[in-house]
Design a protein around this motif. Structure first.
Motif, short mmCIF file in Angstrom:
data_model
loop_
_atom_site.label_atom_id
_atom_site.label_comp_id
_atom_site.label_asym_id
_atom_site.label_seq_id
_atom_site.Cartn_x
_atom_site.Cartn_y
_atom_site.Cartn_z
N GLU A 51 0.82 -1.21 0.00
CA GLU A 51 0.00 0.00 0.00
C GLU A 51 0.86 1.26 0.00
N ARG A 52 1.98 1.21 0.71
CA ARG A 52 2.87 2.37 0.72
C ARG A 52 3.43 2.64 -0.67
N THR A 53 3.85 1.57 -1.36
CA THR A 53 4.37 1.71 -2.71
C THR A 53 3.31 2.24 -3.66
N ALA A 54 2.09 1.70 -3.54
CA ALA A 54 0.99 2.13 -4.42
C ALA A 54 0.67 3.60 -4.20
N ARG A 55 0.68 4.05 -2.95
CA ARG A 55 0.41 5.46 -2.67
C ARG A 55 1.45 6.36 -3.32
N ASP A 56 2.71 5.95 -3.23
CA ASP A 56 3.79 6.76 -3.79
C ASP A 56 3.67 6.85 -5.32
N LEU A 57 3.42 5.71 -5.96
CA LEU A 57 3.30 5.70 -7.41
C LEU A 57 2.06 6.47 -7.87
N THR A 58 0.97 6.33 -7.13
CA THR A 58 -0.26 7.04 -7.50
C THR A 58 -0.05 8.54 -7.43
N ALA A 59 0.66 9.01 -6.40
CA ALA A 59 0.94 10.44 -6.26
C ALA A 59 1.81 10.93 -7.42
N LYS A 60 2.82 10.15 -7.80
CA LYS A 60 3.69 10.55 -8.91
C LYS A 60 2.92 10.63 -10.22
N LEU A 61 1.98 9.70 -10.41
CA LEU A 61 1.22 9.66 -11.65
C LEU A 61 0.25 10.83 -11.78
N GLY A 121 -4.25 -3.01 -2.54
CA GLY A 121 -4.60 -2.28 -3.75
C GLY A 121 -6.04 -1.82 -3.75
N ASP A 122 -6.32 -0.91 -4.66
CA ASP A 122 -7.63 -0.30 -4.75
C ASP A 122 -7.84 0.18 -6.18
N ARG A 123 -9.09 0.26 -6.59
CA ARG A 123 -9.37 0.67 -7.97
C ARG A 123 -8.92 2.11 -8.24
N THR A 124 -8.75 2.93 -7.18
CA THR A 124 -8.31 4.31 -7.37
C THR A 124 -6.79 4.44 -7.48
N ASN A 125 -6.06 3.37 -7.18
CA ASN A 125 -4.61 3.42 -7.37
C ASN A 125 -4.29 3.63 -8.85
N TYR A 126 -3.27 4.43 -9.11
CA TYR A 126 -2.77 4.65 -10.48
C TYR A 126 -3.78 5.38 -11.36
N ALA A 127 -4.65 6.19 -10.75
CA ALA A 127 -5.67 6.90 -11.53
C ALA A 127 -5.05 7.75 -12.64
#
Length: 358
Positions: A51-61, A121-127
């Motif tokens: 979840e920490r990795t997904a949050r970081d990548l989602t913010a970058k995207l 993970g979540d459907r909002t990850n990597y939006a």
């Protein structure tokens, strides 16, 4: 006058210290036993890391992501008597739909299933990634599903099949072209997308899974698989911290500590089930991702041998920078930007899309 000797004064202190030490030992024993007897503690540790990795990548995207229209929080397991014998209350069965701004007509559609080792993970990850795909001229659907250890296999398989049914039934209002679909996913989501594609194109496999596919083979124009898992027993040989995490995740998802020999693992391993009817497929994985050599490349080879159309993006072992798991979401990397372009190019080719909507 009576005095107390030092040994007498220290006796209560030693007594307290002894009980503190005993308590610590008991707690440690309970913790060790909990990790040994159930996958839940280990699964929750892995979930935290992912979840920490997904949050970081989602913010970058989010940086530089284009603006799109969004229909969010759509419940796809609604009380529909055509599909459900009784009312369904599924808090995990939601999806989001991204379209280019001002879309008024159906577009070729990418249906994305997120990764996260089946337990995060979540459907909002990597939006931001989905918005980039939508801006290229697609309707993009991000599907949520239930996670382990609270839910086990095959729950997500049935949920995704129901999501496909919902998309077909509501295609017009969501600007989906139900005859030009691309199933896509990353990591565990790639495994699930490959599994559904295999079931849709092989009735015998669908029967093994116990589902009636909601979509017909001709509706699936292609499959996009990023850094996925397609041979579950081959996941059991990893060592170190990564190997431990893999084992915890698969134990939690399959319900079997010896997951490699479980029926769930056999069903999940699409490498064993794909046929020549499998849709055209784009497969990628980084040279620093251990899944590439054990999972992605073998599936690409199997599909090629079967005569299926396969488009791959792999890298030499000495490629720099070293590209790890889920490299495609880090668009600060040139290789990730190339992978995004290749994904769009593939989706356009298999769906006959001309480019961004006007």
């Amino acid at each position: 006058m009576t005095t107390t000797s030092a040994p007498t004064r220290d006796r209560p202190r030693r007594h307290v210290l002894r009980w503190v030490l005993i308590s610590i030992v008991v707690v440690l024993a309970i913790v060790v036993a909990s990790f040994a007897l159930t996958p839940t503690p280990g699964a929750l540790v892995v979930r935290t890391v992912f979840e920490r990795t997904a949050r970081d990548l989602t913010a970058k995207l989010e940086v530089g992501a284009p603006t799109t229209d969004l229909v969010a929080d759509v419940s796809y397991r609604v009380d529909d008597p055509r599909r459900f014998a009784r009312p369904v209350d599924d808090p995990d069965a939601y999806l989001d739909v991204y379209t280019p701004p001002g879309t008024t007509t159906a577009l070729p559609t990418i249906v994305w299933t997120h990764g996260g080792a089946w337990l995060s993970g979540d459907r909002t990850n990597y939006a931001g990634y989905y918005r980039r795909l939508a801006a290229a001229g697609f309707t993009v659907v991000s599907i949520g599903y239930s996670l382990a250890p609270e839910h086990r296999y095959p729950t997500p398989v049935h949920q995704l099949n129901d999501a496909h049914a919902y998309l077909a039934e509501h295609a017009e209002e969501l600007y989906i072209d139900p005859d030009r679909l691309v199933l896509a996913g990353d990591s565990a989501g790639a495994q699930l997308s490959a599994q559904l594609a295999a079931a849709i194109t092989d009735p015998d496999y669908a029967a093994v899974l116990g589902i009636t596919p909601a979509l017909a083979p001709e509706q699936i124009r292609g499959v996009v698989l990023n850094c996925g898992i397609y041979d579950v027993p081959a996941m059991g040989g990893s060592g170190g911290l990564i190997g431990w995490g893999v084992k915890q995740a698969l134990w939690a998802y399959t319900g079997s500590r010896n997951f490699a020999s479980s029926e769930a693992a056999a069903q999940m391993s699409t490498l064993r089930w794909v046929t020549a009817e499998f849709p055209a497929t784009y497969i990628t994985g980084g040279n620093g991702d251990p899944l590439t050599n054990t999972q992605s490349k073998p599936l690409a080879a199997k599909l090629t041998d079967l005569g299926a159309a396969v488009d791959t993006l792999f890298y030499p072992d000495d490629h720099t920078p070293e590209l790890g798991h889920e490299y495609q979401f880090d668009l600060s990397l040139e290789d990730a930007r190339i992978a995004l372009d290749r994904t769009i190019e593939f989706a356009r080719k298999v769906t006959g899309a001309d480019g961004p909507a006007a």
